[in-house]
Design a protein around this motif. Sequence first.
Motif, PDB file in Angstrom:
ATOM      1  N   PHE A 105       0.829  -1.211   0.000  1.00 58.23           N
ATOM      2  CA  PHE A 105       0.000   0.000   0.000  1.00 58.23           C
ATOM      3  C   PHE A 105       0.864   1.262   0.000  1.00 58.23           C
ATOM      4  N   LEU A 106       1.889   1.297   0.821  1.00 61.74           N
ATOM      5  CA  LEU A 106       2.779   2.460   0.879  1.00 61.74           C
ATOM      6  C   LEU A 106       3.474   2.681  -0.456  1.00 61.74           C
ATOM      7  N   ILE A 107       3.883   1.594  -1.074  1.00 57.72           N
ATOM      8  CA  ILE A 107       4.549   1.692  -2.377  1.00 57.72           C
ATOM      9  C   ILE A 107       3.573   2.220  -3.425  1.00 57.72           C
ATOM     10  N   LYS A 108       2.348   1.713  -3.389  1.00 56.34           N
ATOM     11  CA  LYS A 108       1.352   2.085  -4.395  1.00 56.34           C
ATOM     12  C   LYS A 108       0.989   3.565  -4.338  1.00 56.34           C
ATOM     13  N   ILE A 109       0.798   4.120  -3.116  1.00 60.27           N
ATOM     14  CA  ILE A 109       0.393   5.533  -3.021  1.00 60.27           C
ATOM     15  C   ILE A 109       1.592   6.477  -3.103  1.00 60.27           C
ATOM     16  N   GLU A 110       2.801   5.898  -3.164  1.00 65.34           N
ATOM     17  CA  GLU A 110       4.039   6.668  -3.357  1.00 65.34           C
ATOM     18  C   GLU A 110       4.269   7.691  -2.240  1.00 65.34           C
ATOM     19  N   ILE A 111       4.005   7.283  -1.020  1.00 63.89           N
ATOM     20  CA  ILE A 111       4.291   8.118   0.138  1.00 63.89           C
ATOM     21  C   ILE A 111       5.711   7.803   0.619  1.00 63.89           C
ATOM     22  N   GLU A 112       6.351   8.765   1.237  1.00 64.63           N
ATOM     23  CA  GLU A 112       7.706   8.549   1.759  1.00 64.63           C
ATOM     24  C   GLU A 112       7.625   7.764   3.062  1.00 64.63           C
ATOM     25  N   TYR A 113       8.451   6.731   3.179  1.00 60.90           N
ATOM     26  CA  TYR A 113       8.459   5.926   4.407  1.00 60.90           C
ATOM     27  C   TYR A 113       9.868   5.391   4.662  1.00 60.90           C
ATOM     28  N   ARG A 114      10.117   5.031   5.925  1.00 61.14           N
ATOM     29  CA  ARG A 114      11.452   4.583   6.331  1.00 61.14           C
ATOM     30  C   ARG A 114      11.347   3.437   7.329  1.00 61.14           C
ATOM     31  N   LEU A 115      12.381   2.634   7.377  1.00 54.81           N
ATOM     32  CA  LEU A 115      12.477   1.566   8.366  1.00 54.81           C
ATOM     33  C   LEU A 115      13.179   2.118   9.602  1.00 54.81           C
ATOM     34  N   LYS A 116      12.558   1.990  10.785  1.00 54.96           N
ATOM     35  CA  LYS A 116      13.130   2.570  12.006  1.00 54.96           C
ATOM     36  C   LYS A 116      13.512   1.522  13.058  1.00 54.96           C
ATOM     37  N   ARG A 117      12.884   0.349  12.991  1.00 54.00           N
ATOM     38  CA  ARG A 117      13.196  -0.669  13.998  1.00 54.00           C
ATOM     39  C   ARG A 117      12.900  -2.049  13.424  1.00 54.00           C
ATOM     40  N   PHE A 118      13.735  -3.026  13.834  1.00 56.33           N
ATOM     41  CA  PHE A 118      13.626  -4.380  13.308  1.00 56.33           C
ATOM     42  C   PHE A 118      13.999  -5.343  14.430  1.00 56.33           C
ATOM     43  N   GLU A 266      12.915 -15.433   4.822  1.00 57.41           N
ATOM     44  CA  GLU A 266      11.688 -14.639   4.837  1.00 57.41           C
ATOM     45  C   GLU A 266      11.967 -13.176   5.176  1.00 57.41           C
ATOM     46  N   MET A 267      12.904 -12.935   6.077  1.00 54.09           N
ATOM     47  CA  MET A 267      13.249 -11.553   6.428  1.00 54.09           C
ATOM     48  C   MET A 267      13.952 -10.843   5.277  1.00 54.09           C
ATOM     49  N   LEU A 268      14.837 -11.549   4.603  1.00 52.54           N
ATOM     50  CA  LEU A 268      15.521 -10.977   3.442  1.00 52.54           C
ATOM     51  C   LEU A 268      14.517 -10.634   2.346  1.00 52.54           C
ATOM     52  N   GLU A 269      13.551 -11.517   2.165  1.00 57.71           N
ATOM     53  CA  GLU A 269      12.522 -11.303   1.147  1.00 57.71           C
ATOM     54  C   GLU A 269      11.661 -10.089   1.487  1.00 57.71           C
ATOM     55  N   LEU A 270      11.298  -9.952   2.764  1.00 54.37           N
ATOM     56  CA  LEU A 270      10.485  -8.815   3.191  1.00 54.37           C
ATOM     57  C   LEU A 270      11.229  -7.500   3.012  1.00 54.37           C
ATOM     58  N   LEU A 271      12.516  -7.482   3.363  1.00 50.91           N
ATOM     59  CA  LEU A 271      13.310  -6.265   3.232  1.00 50.91           C
ATOM     60  C   LEU A 271      13.496  -5.875   1.763  1.00 50.91           C
ATOM     61  N   ALA A 272      13.600  -6.868   0.901  1.00 50.23           N
ATOM     62  CA  ALA A 272      13.700  -6.576  -0.527  1.00 50.23           C
ATOM     63  C   ALA A 272      12.425  -5.894  -1.014  1.00 50.23           C
ATOM     64  N   LYS A 273      11.278  -6.383  -0.554  1.00 50.10           N
ATOM     65  CA  LYS A 273      10.005  -5.753  -0.914  1.00 50.10           C
ATOM     66  C   LYS A 273       9.944  -4.336  -0.360  1.00 50.10           C
ATOM     67  N   PHE A 274      10.383  -4.168   0.886  1.00 52.69           N
ATOM     68  CA  PHE A 274      10.337  -2.864   1.547  1.00 52.69           C
ATOM     69  C   PHE A 274      11.099  -1.820   0.746  1.00 52.69           C
ATOM     70  N   PHE A 275      12.244  -2.214   0.187  1.00 51.68           N
ATOM     71  CA  PHE A 275      13.081  -1.278  -0.567  1.00 51.68           C
ATOM     72  C   PHE A 275      12.891  -1.416  -2.073  1.00 51.68           C
ATOM     73  N   CYS A 276      11.751  -2.052  -2.460  1.00 51.31           N
ATOM     74  CA  CYS A 276      11.374  -2.154  -3.879  1.00 51.31           C
ATOM     75  C   CYS A 276      12.460  -2.791  -4.729  1.00 51.31           C
ATOM     76  N   GLU A 277      13.065  -3.839  -4.183  1.00 54.43           N
ATOM     77  CA  GLU A 277      14.090  -4.570  -4.909  1.00 54.43           C
ATOM     78  C   GLU A 277      13.521  -5.914  -5.381  1.00 54.43           C
ATOM     79  N   ASP A 278      14.044  -6.423  -6.475  1.00 58.67           N
ATOM     80  CA  ASP A 278      13.673  -7.748  -6.968  1.00 58.67           C
ATOM     81  C   ASP A 278      14.483  -8.772  -6.190  1.00 58.67           C
ATOM     82  N   PHE A 279      13.797  -9.532  -5.327  1.00 57.74           N
ATOM     83  CA  PHE A 279      14.517 -10.457  -4.450  1.00 57.74           C
ATOM     84  C   PHE A 279      15.217 -11.565  -5.216  1.00 57.74           C
ATOM     85  N   THR A 280      14.676 -11.958  -6.371  1.00 59.16           N
ATOM     86  CA  THR A 280      15.309 -13.026  -7.146  1.00 59.16           C
ATOM     87  C   THR A 280      16.703 -12.638  -7.618  1.00 59.16           C
TER      88      THR A 280
END
Length: 283
Positions: A105-118, A266-280
């Motif tokens: 959803f955040l990616i789709k509406i093109e709002i600015e967002y950041r990762l702050k805690r993991f 699974e965490m690597l895959e999620l982070l790739a999505k978060f930063f709009c990267e192709d995990f493959t």
Amino acid sequence: MQVHHHLDSITIQVINLQFYQEEFIYFYEMHSLILIEAEIQSMEDIYKPDIITFTTDTRHPVIYSYHNGSVDGTTYTTFKFVGLKSYNQKLDKRKSRLLNKFIDFLIKIEIEYRLKRFDIAFDFHINKSIKNFFPIRVNKMGLKSALNSPFDYYEKTTLYLENKDVKRPSLKAYLYDKSVKNDLDEKIIRFEISIRNIKNEYNTYEAIIKHIQQQLSKYKLFYFPVIAECNKNKRLYKSNYKFSRKLEKSIGKTGGIEIELSLSYEMLELLAKFFCEDFTDKL
């Protein structure tokens, strides 16, 4: 020694949400979410979060939301997804799906967002005590006060590695009995590392992975089948709070097993999505 790696909590900061209010309201409605605003009755209450949860079960908070602003008028809203691995399978699946949909959803509406805690959980499905485990903070850079004693158990079920007096820590770790905390039928011991206050400079997949791995490398975790042998090494460590060559040799001689602290697939895959990267492309 088998260890299960899970993401237990993640905090996402959204910039200037006020310009996307309608989109967020629609997202809540589409996913059967309800926003329960914090009751502000005194100055102390201004730090209370709003709670976002499923309309079908308001007993379990899914997201804690905090709001603040800056001098230039920019607003910052944080969404903290909590308890992603609680061993309530139905609820855990709903939370995981919601987290992924929220990122989409955040990616789709093109709002600015950041990762702050993991927050990463290392779970051991073993009928043992937390006293069989020996966690060590190897790198103590940035700590303003001493580490806690390896024998300083809180209510006999939790060991906090860092002193609670450290303000705005970038890193904290806990060892605790998950089965007692959450009243589980199965015995589970959890070592949790909380990577906090993530700087804005870690704004790419490669940068955040490197940062998280560096933070994880500041800890070591050992398992001992015999508590007496574990305590022997804890006493040696307590004499100077250093992971010395002498301590390393002693751990090896007394049956200590080092546990690998790393990110799961699974965490690597999620982070790739978060930063709009192709995990493959990362495999």
